[in-house]
Design an enzyme around this catalytic site. Structure first.
Site, short mmCIF file in Angstrom:
data_model
loop_
_atom_site.label_atom_id
_atom_site.label_comp_id
_atom_site.label_asym_id
_atom_site.label_seq_id
_atom_site.Cartn_x
_atom_site.Cartn_y
_atom_site.Cartn_z
CB SER A 74 -21.02 -4.15 33.55
OG SER A 74 -21.67 -3.44 34.58
N1 SAH Z 1 -26.57 -1.89 34.14
C1 SAH Z 1 -25.71 -0.87 33.60
C2 SAH Z 1 -24.43 -0.70 34.39
C3 SAH Z 1 -24.68 -0.09 35.74
S1 SAH Z 1 -23.36 0.92 36.41
C4 SAH Z 1 -25.45 -1.10 32.09
O1 SAH Z 1 -25.98 -2.01 31.51
O2 SAH Z 1 -24.79 -0.32 31.44
C5 SAH Z 1 -24.11 1.29 37.96
C6 SAH Z 1 -25.19 2.34 37.90
O3 SAH Z 1 -25.85 2.33 39.17
C7 SAH Z 1 -24.67 3.76 37.72
O4 SAH Z 1 -25.25 4.33 36.58
C8 SAH Z 1 -25.10 4.50 38.99
O5 SAH Z 1 -25.50 5.84 38.76
C9 SAH Z 1 -26.27 3.66 39.44
N2 SAH Z 1 -26.60 3.73 40.87
C10 SAH Z 1 -25.76 3.95 41.91
N3 SAH Z 1 -26.44 3.94 43.06
C11 SAH Z 1 -27.74 3.73 42.75
C12 SAH Z 1 -28.94 3.62 43.52
N4 SAH Z 1 -28.94 3.74 44.86
N5 SAH Z 1 -30.10 3.39 42.85
C13 SAH Z 1 -30.14 3.28 41.49
N6 SAH Z 1 -29.03 3.38 40.72
C14 SAH Z 1 -27.85 3.59 41.34
#
Ligand code: SAH
Length: 221
Positions: A74
Protein backbone atom coordinates in the site's frame (compact mmCIF):
# COMPACT_ATOMS: atom_id res chain seq x y z
CA UNK A 1 -7.17 10.82 8.55
CA UNK A 2 -6.19 14.15 7.13
CA UNK A 3 -3.50 13.39 4.59
CA UNK A 4 -4.36 13.69 0.89
CA UNK A 5 -3.66 10.17 -0.39
CA UNK A 6 -3.44 11.36 -3.99
CA UNK A 7 -0.12 13.16 -3.50
CA UNK A 8 2.60 11.38 -5.36
CA UNK A 9 5.96 12.40 -3.98
CA UNK A 10 9.29 10.81 -4.75
CA UNK A 11 11.72 10.47 -1.88
CA UNK A 12 15.20 9.23 -2.75
CA UNK A 13 16.10 7.28 0.37
CA UNK A 14 14.55 5.45 3.30
CA UNK A 15 15.42 8.38 5.59
CA UNK A 16 13.83 10.86 3.19
CA UNK A 17 10.60 8.86 3.06
CA UNK A 18 10.48 8.69 6.87
CA UNK A 19 11.24 12.42 7.26
CA UNK A 20 8.60 13.28 4.67
CA UNK A 21 5.91 11.15 6.37
CA UNK A 22 6.71 12.97 9.64
CA UNK A 23 6.85 16.44 8.02
CA UNK A 24 3.39 16.16 6.44
CA UNK A 25 1.90 15.01 9.76
CA UNK A 26 1.10 11.47 8.60
CA UNK A 27 3.34 9.83 11.23
CA UNK A 28 2.22 11.65 14.38
CA UNK A 29 3.11 9.40 17.31
CA UNK A 30 6.53 8.36 18.57
CA UNK A 31 5.55 4.72 18.20
CA UNK A 32 4.69 4.99 14.50
CA UNK A 33 7.68 7.23 13.76
CA UNK A 34 10.01 4.71 15.40
CA UNK A 35 8.42 1.79 13.55
CA UNK A 36 8.67 3.37 10.08
CA UNK A 37 12.26 4.38 10.74
CA UNK A 38 13.14 0.79 11.71
CA UNK A 39 11.69 -0.91 8.60
CA UNK A 40 13.08 -0.17 5.13
CA UNK A 41 10.27 -0.47 2.53
CA UNK A 42 12.83 -1.43 -0.14
CA UNK A 43 13.39 -4.77 1.63
CA UNK A 44 9.75 -5.67 0.85
CA UNK A 45 9.83 -5.00 -2.91
CA UNK A 46 10.52 -8.40 -4.49
CA UNK A 47 13.42 -8.67 -6.94
CA UNK A 48 12.30 -8.09 -10.52
CA UNK A 49 9.68 -5.47 -9.63
CA UNK A 50 10.83 -2.13 -11.00
CA UNK A 51 9.23 0.33 -8.59
CA UNK A 52 10.64 3.15 -6.52
CA UNK A 53 10.24 1.88 -2.93
CA UNK A 54 10.45 5.41 -1.53
CA UNK A 55 7.78 7.05 -3.70
CA UNK A 56 4.40 7.74 -2.10
CA UNK A 57 2.71 5.22 -4.36
CA UNK A 58 1.50 1.63 -4.08
CA UNK A 59 3.83 -1.06 -5.45
CA UNK A 60 1.93 -3.63 -7.50
CA UNK A 61 3.04 -7.18 -6.66
CA UNK A 62 0.50 -9.23 -8.66
CA UNK A 63 -2.18 -8.63 -11.30
CA UNK A 64 -5.08 -10.86 -12.43
CA UNK A 65 -5.77 -12.08 -15.97
CA UNK A 66 -7.47 -8.76 -16.78
CA UNK A 67 -4.45 -6.78 -15.58
CA UNK A 68 -6.07 -5.54 -12.36
CA UNK A 69 -3.87 -5.37 -9.26
CA UNK A 70 -4.72 -8.14 -6.76
CA UNK A 71 -1.79 -7.52 -4.41
CA UNK A 72 0.16 -4.37 -3.63
CA UNK A 73 2.34 -2.80 -1.01
CA UNK A 74 0.00 0.00 0.00
CA UNK A 75 0.87 3.67 -0.44
CA UNK A 76 3.08 4.85 2.47
CA UNK A 77 0.66 7.60 3.57
CA UNK A 78 -2.17 5.05 3.70
CA UNK A 79 -0.07 2.54 5.68
CA UNK A 80 0.93 5.18 8.22
CA UNK A 81 -2.57 6.65 8.59
CA UNK A 82 -4.02 3.21 9.24
CA UNK A 83 -1.35 2.48 11.85
CA UNK A 84 -2.07 5.79 13.60
CA UNK A 85 -5.79 4.92 13.64
CA UNK A 86 -5.07 1.40 14.91
CA UNK A 87 -3.15 2.79 17.94
CA UNK A 88 -1.21 -0.39 18.71
CA UNK A 89 0.39 -0.65 22.15
CA UNK A 90 3.48 -2.61 23.09
CA UNK A 91 2.42 -6.15 24.03
CA UNK A 92 -0.75 -6.13 21.88
CA UNK A 93 -1.94 -9.12 19.88
CA UNK A 94 -2.72 -7.97 16.34
CA UNK A 95 -4.39 -9.73 13.41
CA UNK A 96 -3.63 -8.42 9.92
CA UNK A 97 -5.73 -9.51 6.92
CA UNK A 98 -3.73 -9.35 3.65
CA UNK A 99 0.00 -9.91 4.21
CA UNK A 100 1.14 -9.25 0.62
CA UNK A 101 4.82 -8.23 0.89
CA UNK A 102 4.86 -8.32 4.69
CA UNK A 103 5.85 -4.63 4.99
CA UNK A 104 2.92 -3.68 7.21
CA UNK A 105 3.34 -6.87 9.25
CA UNK A 106 6.96 -5.84 9.92
CA UNK A 107 5.78 -2.40 11.08
CA UNK A 108 3.15 -4.03 13.31
CA UNK A 109 5.85 -6.30 14.79
CA UNK A 110 7.84 -3.18 15.73
CA UNK A 111 4.76 -1.69 17.39
CA UNK A 112 3.85 -4.78 19.45
CA UNK A 113 7.46 -5.48 20.44
CA UNK A 114 8.85 -8.70 21.87
CA UNK A 115 5.93 -9.27 24.25
CA UNK A 116 3.23 -8.91 21.60
CA UNK A 117 2.15 -10.98 18.62
CA UNK A 118 1.26 -10.27 14.99
CA UNK A 119 -0.69 -12.86 13.00
CA UNK A 120 -0.94 -11.95 9.32
CA UNK A 121 -3.25 -13.92 7.02
CA UNK A 122 -2.73 -14.05 3.23
CA UNK A 123 -4.97 -15.84 0.73
CA UNK A 124 -2.30 -16.25 -1.97
CA UNK A 125 0.01 -19.11 -0.99
CA UNK A 126 2.99 -17.90 -3.01
CA UNK A 127 2.79 -14.44 -1.40
CA UNK A 128 2.34 -15.98 2.07
CA UNK A 129 5.44 -18.15 1.65
CA UNK A 130 7.65 -15.32 0.41
CA UNK A 131 6.40 -12.89 3.06
CA UNK A 132 7.08 -15.45 5.80
CA UNK A 133 10.64 -15.81 4.53
CA UNK A 134 11.12 -12.03 4.35
CA UNK A 135 9.74 -11.57 7.88
CA UNK A 136 12.17 -14.03 9.48
CA UNK A 137 14.02 -12.11 12.17
CA UNK A 138 11.52 -9.21 12.07
CA UNK A 139 10.04 -9.95 15.51
CA UNK A 140 6.93 -11.72 16.73
CA UNK A 141 5.14 -12.34 13.42
CA UNK A 142 3.33 -15.43 12.19
CA UNK A 143 2.19 -15.58 8.56
CA UNK A 144 -0.83 -17.81 7.93
CA UNK A 145 -1.96 -18.95 4.49
CA UNK A 146 -5.75 -18.73 4.54
CA UNK A 147 -8.88 -16.65 4.11
CA UNK A 148 -8.65 -13.61 6.35
CA UNK A 149 -12.44 -13.21 6.37
CA UNK A 150 -12.35 -16.16 8.79
CA UNK A 151 -9.74 -14.42 10.94
CA UNK A 152 -7.45 -16.83 12.76
CA UNK A 153 -9.25 -18.43 15.68
CA UNK A 154 -6.24 -20.30 17.06
CA UNK A 155 -4.54 -17.07 18.24
CA UNK A 156 -7.68 -15.06 19.15
CA UNK A 157 -8.60 -12.84 20.93
CA UNK A 158 -6.82 -9.89 19.31
CA UNK A 159 -6.49 -6.39 20.73
CA UNK A 160 -6.36 -4.97 17.22
CA UNK A 161 -7.43 -6.16 13.75
CA UNK A 162 -6.31 -4.40 10.57
CA UNK A 163 -7.68 -5.31 7.17
CA UNK A 164 -5.45 -4.19 4.29
CA UNK A 165 -7.72 -5.16 1.38
CA UNK A 166 -11.12 -3.69 0.53
CA UNK A 167 -13.98 -5.57 2.24
CA UNK A 168 -17.64 -5.37 1.19
CA UNK A 169 -18.70 -5.68 4.85
CA UNK A 170 -17.34 -6.29 8.34
CA UNK A 171 -17.02 -10.08 8.77
CA UNK A 172 -18.71 -11.36 11.95
CA UNK A 173 -15.55 -13.35 12.77
CA UNK A 174 -13.58 -10.10 13.17
CA UNK A 175 -16.05 -8.99 15.87
CA UNK A 176 -15.90 -12.42 17.52
CA UNK A 177 -12.10 -12.55 17.51
CA UNK A 178 -11.58 -9.01 18.86
CA UNK A 179 -11.01 -8.69 22.60
CA UNK A 180 -13.43 -6.55 24.63
CA UNK A 181 -12.60 -2.92 23.85
CA UNK A 182 -10.53 -3.97 20.82
CA UNK A 183 -10.25 -1.93 17.65
CA UNK A 184 -10.76 -2.78 13.96
CA UNK A 185 -9.44 -0.69 11.06
CA UNK A 186 -11.06 -1.80 7.79
CA UNK A 187 -11.54 -0.34 4.32
CA UNK A 188 -15.16 -0.89 3.22
CA UNK A 189 -15.08 -0.62 -0.55
CA UNK A 190 -17.05 -1.34 -3.69
CA UNK A 191 -15.95 -3.66 -6.51
CA UNK A 192 -13.74 -0.84 -7.85
CA UNK A 193 -11.80 -0.86 -4.58
CA UNK A 194 -12.87 2.67 -3.63
CA UNK A 195 -14.65 3.45 -0.39
CA UNK A 196 -14.11 4.49 3.21
CA UNK A 197 -11.54 3.27 5.68
CA UNK A 198 -13.33 2.85 9.02
CA UNK A 199 -11.93 2.81 12.54
CA UNK A 200 -14.32 0.81 14.74
CA UNK A 201 -14.18 0.03 18.46
CA UNK A 202 -15.78 -3.23 19.58
CA UNK A 203 -18.83 -3.09 21.82
CA UNK A 204 -20.79 -6.11 23.12
CA UNK A 205 -23.41 -5.83 20.39
CA UNK A 206 -21.35 -4.41 17.52
CA UNK A 207 -19.01 -1.46 16.99
CA UNK A 208 -18.80 2.28 17.55
CA UNK A 209 -17.28 4.18 14.69
CA UNK A 210 -14.41 6.52 15.63
CA UNK A 211 -13.24 7.70 12.22
CA UNK A 212 -13.76 7.31 8.47
CA UNK A 213 -11.78 8.54 5.50
CA UNK A 214 -11.78 7.94 1.73
CA UNK A 215 -9.47 5.21 0.48
CA UNK A 216 -8.67 2.86 -2.39
CA UNK A 217 -7.63 -0.79 -1.95
CA UNK A 218 -7.38 -4.03 -3.90
CA UNK A 219 -10.55 -5.98 -3.05
CA UNK A 220 -10.62 -8.92 -0.67
CA UNK A 221 -11.14 -12.17 -2.57
N1 SAH B 1 -0.55 -5.31 3.99
C1 SAH B 1 0.09 -5.42 2.71
C2 SAH B 1 -0.78 -4.90 1.58
C3 SAH B 1 -1.96 -5.80 1.32
S1 SAH B 1 -2.55 -5.85 -0.37
C4 SAH B 1 1.49 -4.78 2.73
O1 SAH B 1 1.93 -4.31 3.74
O2 SAH B 1 2.21 -4.81 1.75
C5 SAH B 1 -3.93 -6.92 -0.10
C6 SAH B 1 -3.57 -8.38 0.06
O3 SAH B 1 -4.75 -9.04 0.51
C7 SAH B 1 -3.17 -9.07 -1.25
O4 SAH B 1 -1.90 -9.63 -1.10
C8 SAH B 1 -4.24 -10.15 -1.45
O5 SAH B 1 -3.72 -11.36 -1.98
C9 SAH B 1 -4.72 -10.35 -0.03
N2 SAH B 1 -6.07 -10.92 0.11
C10 SAH B 1 -7.13 -10.76 -0.73
N3 SAH B 1 -8.19 -11.42 -0.25
C11 SAH B 1 -7.80 -12.02 0.90
C12 SAH B 1 -8.46 -12.86 1.85
N4 SAH B 1 -9.74 -13.22 1.71
N5 SAH B 1 -7.74 -13.28 2.93
C13 SAH B 1 -6.43 -12.94 3.09
N6 SAH B 1 -5.76 -12.16 2.21
C14 SAH B 1 -6.44 -11.70 1.14
Amino acid sequence: MCVDQSVSVRNGTHEELVDWLVSIGAARTDAVRTAIAAVDRACFVPPGIAADPYANAPVVLKVDAAGRAVSTISQPTMVVEMLEQLAVASGDRVLEVGTASGYNAALLAQLVGETGLVVSVELDEELAVSAARRLTGCGQVEVVHGDGREGFEARAPYDRIIVTAGASEVASTWHEQLAAGGRLVVPITGADGRGQCLTLDRTDEGFTQRAASPCGFVPLR
